[in-house]
Design an enzyme around this catalytic site. Structure first.
Site, short mmCIF file in Angstrom:
data_model
loop_
_atom_site.label_atom_id
_atom_site.label_comp_id
_atom_site.label_asym_id
_atom_site.label_seq_id
_atom_site.Cartn_x
_atom_site.Cartn_y
_atom_site.Cartn_z
N GLY A 128 5.50 1.28 3.25
CA GLY A 128 6.79 0.77 3.73
C GLY A 128 6.67 -0.46 4.60
O GLY A 128 7.55 -0.73 5.42
N ASP A 171 13.00 3.68 1.69
CA ASP A 171 12.09 3.08 2.67
C ASP A 171 12.85 2.59 3.91
O ASP A 171 12.50 2.90 5.04
CB ASP A 171 11.31 1.91 2.05
CG ASP A 171 10.22 2.37 1.10
OD1 ASP A 171 10.24 3.55 0.71
OD2 ASP A 171 9.37 1.54 0.73
N ALA A 211 0.82 -1.21 0.00
CA ALA A 211 0.00 0.00 0.00
C ALA A 211 0.85 1.26 0.00
O ALA A 211 0.36 2.35 0.25
CB ALA A 211 -0.93 -0.01 1.21
C1 MEV Z 1 8.55 3.05 -2.76
O1 MEV Z 1 8.18 3.41 -1.43
C2 MEV Z 1 9.25 4.19 -3.40
C3 MEV Z 1 9.73 3.94 -4.84
O2 MEV Z 1 10.37 5.15 -5.23
C4 MEV Z 1 10.70 2.79 -4.92
C5 MEV Z 1 12.04 3.06 -4.24
O3 MEV Z 1 12.41 4.21 -4.00
O4 MEV Z 1 12.75 2.08 -3.99
C6 MEV Z 1 8.57 3.69 -5.78
#
Ligand code: MEV
Length: 319
Positions: free
Chosen positions: A107, A152, A104
């Site tokens: 994280g 994350d 979602a």
């Molecule tokens: C995921 O929370 C964020 C993205 O930019 C993927 C990443 O940074 O690894 C979509």
């Protein structure tokens, strides 16, 4: 050996998802209303070296030795053993609960990893430095999707707002004037790996267009940092709106996300965007305190399955 528990928050990305994978800056903040928890208890009746893993959210109730090597939970545990040079641990049971919606954009994967890494290392008698915890969680993130930026695991490990550039030293954000966000969940689970993979394919097919989009997003992140650290967070609204349009151009929004973003804007939020990998998951809206309930209600009326209101830059929680 005493039982050891650890927890880790969820996160949202305020500005810069996807572009951050391509070296642009992004801003992320922890969300402590949702927490993953890991509890390690000694298992004195089991033979030495036995590790049992329970994760009721995903129906896991298995011996570590039976889990595939590329299972994220197994990987987090074995990387801790490797870090501490442990080949035969005292027997223990690990119970993991992810109080964070999965797939979602909040994280949940990183948060579960960080809670496990801290609980298992604590049980083995070591307090790993944050940098090591984040590094191990980053290795596990690679299982979730091949090319994580590292944002994350960083925000979840340090539990502080971060201005993040992949491969650069950590920069924590100071927030002299806290601000309110409402997070709205579409209820649609979406794979980060698929969204990141699709953006990569699109970038490979048309580097010029995508590089231009990523550069614009990076500039928005830098401006956003200036506003946050300069005590003018209200100015973030138009930047979030612009970032959302660029995420639509990248192809990672969805009709449901756009409906919630529109509902937030129509009910008086200062700006709104999807947050995380997109395609589903969560969106965020910047709100004035007095408008928090209005916007949350408008999101529910527009199809959100739940909302979280949170004050960024302050330890207080609203709901
Ligand atoms: C995921 O929370 C964020 C993205 O930019 C993927 C990443 O940074 O690894 C979509």
């Amino acid at each position: 050996m005493p039982a050891i528990s650890a927890s880790a928050p969820g996160k949202i990305i305020l500005i810069g998802e996807h572009a951050v994978v391509y070296g642009k800056p992004a801003i992320a903040v922890p969300v402590s209303q949702v927490m993953a928890k890991a509890l390690v208890t000694p298992n004195i009746t089991a033979e030495s070296g036995s590790v049992w893993v329970q994760a009721p959210d995903i129906g896991m109730d298995d011996s570590l030795s039976e889990l595939p090597k590329d299972n994220a939970i197994a990987k987090a545990i074995t990387l801790v053993f490797a870090e501490l040079g442990v080949s035969r641990p005292p027997s223990f049971k690990l119970r993991v609960t992810a109080g964070i919606p999965k797939a979602a954009g909040m994280g949940s994967g990183a948060s579960v990893s960080v809670a496990i890494i801290r609980a298992v290392s604590g049980f083995l008698g070591s307090v790993l430095p944050d940098e090591t915890v984040s590094d191990i969680a980053f290795q596990v993130e690679k299982i979730h999707h091949g090319t994580p930026s590292g944002i994350d695991n960083t925000v979840v490990t340090y539990q502080k707002p971060v201005y993040f550039v992949s491969g650069q030293p950590l920069e924590l954000l100071s927030i002299p004037k806290p601000f309110y966000l409402v997070i709205g969940n579409t209820g649609i689970s979406s794979s980060t790996a698929a969204a990141v993979g699709d953006v990569r394919k699109a970038w490979e097919a048309d580097k010029e267009t995508y590089e231009a989009i990523f550069t614009e997003v990076g500039e928005i992140a830098t401006q956003a940092r200036g506003l946050i650290e300069g005590g003018e967070p209200e100015g973030l609204g138009p930047l979030m709106d612009q970032n959302h349009e660029l995420l639509i151009e990248m192809g990672v929004s969805s009709p449901e996300l756009n409906v919630l973003v529109g509902a937030a804007r129509n009910s008086g939020s200062l700006g709104a965007k999807l947050s995380g990998a997109g395609r589903g998951g969560n969106m965020i809206a910047l709100v004035q305190k007095e408008n928090t309930v209005n916007v949350a209600e408008a999101l529910m009326a527009a199809g959100a399955i739940n909302t979280i209101s949170t004050l960024i830059g302050h330890l207080g929680e609203l709901k």
